[in-house]
Design a protein around this motif. Structure first.
Motif, PDB file in Angstrom:
ATOM      1  N   GLU A  61      33.972 -66.237 -13.725  1.00  0.00           N
ATOM      2  CA  GLU A  61      33.842 -67.266 -14.763  1.00  0.00           C
ATOM      3  C   GLU A  61      33.232 -66.723 -16.052  1.00  0.00           C
ATOM      4  O   GLU A  61      33.630 -67.133 -17.149  1.00  0.00           O
ATOM      5  CB  GLU A  61      32.999 -68.435 -14.240  1.00  0.00           C
ATOM      6  CG  GLU A  61      33.680 -69.315 -13.209  1.00  0.00           C
ATOM      7  CD  GLU A  61      33.584 -68.764 -11.792  1.00  0.00           C
ATOM      8  OE1 GLU A  61      34.061 -69.445 -10.860  1.00  0.00           O
ATOM      9  OE2 GLU A  61      33.034 -67.653 -11.633  1.00  0.00           O
ATOM     10  N   ILE A 109      41.362 -73.971 -19.439  1.00  0.00           N
ATOM     11  CA  ILE A 109      40.225 -73.734 -18.539  1.00  0.00           C
ATOM     12  C   ILE A 109      39.329 -72.635 -19.109  1.00  0.00           C
ATOM     13  O   ILE A 109      38.103 -72.760 -19.162  1.00  0.00           O
ATOM     14  CB  ILE A 109      40.720 -73.346 -17.136  1.00  0.00           C
ATOM     15  CG1 ILE A 109      41.487 -74.501 -16.494  1.00  0.00           C
ATOM     16  CG2 ILE A 109      39.552 -72.930 -16.241  1.00  0.00           C
ATOM     17  CD1 ILE A 109      42.189 -74.128 -15.207  1.00  0.00           C
ATOM     18  N   ASN A 114      36.852 -75.068 -20.866  1.00  0.00           N
ATOM     19  CA  ASN A 114      36.322 -75.494 -19.572  1.00  0.00           C
ATOM     20  C   ASN A 114      36.959 -76.806 -19.112  1.00  0.00           C
ATOM     21  O   ASN A 114      36.323 -77.625 -18.431  1.00  0.00           O
ATOM     22  CB  ASN A 114      34.796 -75.643 -19.634  1.00  0.00           C
ATOM     23  CG  ASN A 114      34.163 -75.535 -18.255  1.00  0.00           C
ATOM     24  OD1 ASN A 114      34.664 -74.820 -17.385  1.00  0.00           O
ATOM     25  ND2 ASN A 114      33.069 -76.261 -18.054  1.00  0.00           N
ATOM     26  N   ARG A 166      38.838 -78.295 -16.712  1.00  0.00           N
ATOM     27  CA  ARG A 166      39.248 -77.937 -15.355  1.00  0.00           C
ATOM     28  C   ARG A 166      39.940 -79.061 -14.609  1.00  0.00           C
ATOM     29  O   ARG A 166      40.551 -78.819 -13.574  1.00  0.00           O
ATOM     30  CB  ARG A 166      38.020 -77.479 -14.554  1.00  0.00           C
ATOM     31  CG  ARG A 166      37.291 -76.314 -15.219  1.00  0.00           C
ATOM     32  CD  ARG A 166      36.159 -75.802 -14.367  1.00  0.00           C
ATOM     33  NE  ARG A 166      35.516 -74.667 -15.027  1.00  0.00           N
ATOM     34  CZ  ARG A 166      34.908 -73.674 -14.384  1.00  0.00           C
ATOM     35  NH1 ARG A 166      34.865 -73.686 -13.075  1.00  0.00           N
ATOM     36  NH2 ARG A 166      34.345 -72.692 -15.046  1.00  0.00           N
ATOM     37  N   CYS A 207      43.907 -70.816 -10.683  1.00  0.00           N
ATOM     38  CA  CYS A 207      44.190 -71.162 -12.079  1.00  0.00           C
ATOM     39  C   CYS A 207      45.222 -72.267 -12.201  1.00  0.00           C
ATOM     40  O   CYS A 207      45.339 -72.886 -13.256  1.00  0.00           O
ATOM     41  CB  CYS A 207      44.709 -69.931 -12.835  1.00  0.00           C
ATOM     42  SG  CYS A 207      43.485 -68.659 -13.104  1.00  0.00           S
TER      43      CYS A 207
END
Length: 313
Positions: free
Chosen positions: A24, A87, A91, A93, A180
């Motif tokens: 990350e 993402i 961020n 997600r 992903c």
């Protein structure tokens, strides 16, 4: 501390994509090569489509199949990379359950279509080399359209069970996908049920599509090589085999990443390596295919040079 990841729910409204688990902190830096590759894929494949459309001399079976390959590359990469970049950059997600299943369908169906198109291109090379005098009568526009339709229907129908089965399982453990994008096996592994039917169908589909495609390509090139070796001179053999180089490179660009991506699901690699290889599989073929055909195909290369020359003058 509350454990929100283990709350009971069935068919969650949203899933959470982690990106590349364990990496990350490097997401921003990793997004740079991914974004560059995606940009190259878009420019390269749209350029192929533009050149073939504008140049009447390229309106033939081989280039029609090449355009089909370019379209599948565009859809396959676009179905995953924009969400992946969101993402990495923002961020972002969350992905809805329906959007996840839709993405799953597009990924697997267009991946199968790409493999089927490579079989069609192998058939094109077989006819061109083994039956050159009958090429125009065998591969008519009608036949090319029927082959394209068969490829679409085959992959579209065989992929339907993926989202259907995934939507039937109860998800009561977690809605966090360590990936992903919504790959079939990554999603169904979250289900709190016996998912053997999904796993078995995935293997069945893999062998039915990829296995059969590789078999037919191998048969085509066995016949092609037999014809080439019968040619009288070395120069004739090399020149004839040279017409297959682009297709062989395109095959390698698809099947080698696909092989390693599938292999990582069965061997004990770290999660971040599995996800990274699977992500590259969605980008490597769309990037390499237009480069391969742009460099190796004289008609496309010459047309590109003409476009740049006219722009400069």
């Amino acid at each position: 501390m509350s454990n929100s990841n283990s709350t009971d729910f069935t068919n969650p409204s949203t899933f959470i994509l982690l990106g590349i688990p364990g990496l990350e902190v490097a997401h921003i830096w990793m997004s740079i090569p991914f974004c560059v590759m995606y940009t190259i894929a878009l420019l390269g494949n749209f350029t192929i489509l533009f050149i073939v459309k504008r140049e009447p001399s390229l309106h033939g079976p081989m280039f029609y199949f090449l355009c089909m390959l370019a379209v599948t590359d565009l859809v396959m990469s676009t179905s995953t990379v924009p969400k992946m970049l969101s993402i990495f950059w923002f961020n972002s997600r969350e992905i809805s359950f329906t959007a996840c299943l839709t993405q799953m369908y597009f990924i697997h169906s267009f991946s199968g279509m790409e493999s089927g198109i490579l079989v069609a291109m192998a058939f094109d090379r077989y006819v061109a080399i083994c039956n050159p005098l009958r090429y125009s009568t065998i591969l008519t526009n009608s036949v090319v359209a029927k082959i394209g339709l068969a490829v679409v229907l085959r992959s579209g129908i065989l992929t339907l069970p993926y989202p259907f089965l995934a939507s039937r399982w109860p998800y009561c453990r977690t809605n966090i996908i360590p990936h992903c994008y919504c790959r079939h096996i990554a999603v169904v592994k979250l289900a709190c049920a016996d998912i053997h039917i999904s796993s078995y169908y995935g293997l069945f589909n893999l062998f039915l599509e990829i296995g059969m495609d590789v078999f037919f390509i191998a048969v085509s090139y066995t016949l092609i090589l037999r014809t080439i070796f019968r040619l009288p001179t070395k120069n004739a053999r090399l020149k004839t085999f040279g017409t297959c180089i682009s297709h062989l490179c395109a095959i390698s660009a698809l099947y080698i990443p696909d092989f390693f991506s599938s292999l990582t699901q069965w061997v004990g690699l770290y999660v971040h390596l599995r996800v990274l290889i699977a992500t590259l599989y969605m980008l490597v073929p769309p990037v390499l295919h237009p480069i391969i055909y742009g460099v190796r195909t004289k008609q496309i290369r010459d047309r590109l040079l003409q476009l740049f020359t006219h722009k400069e003058t």
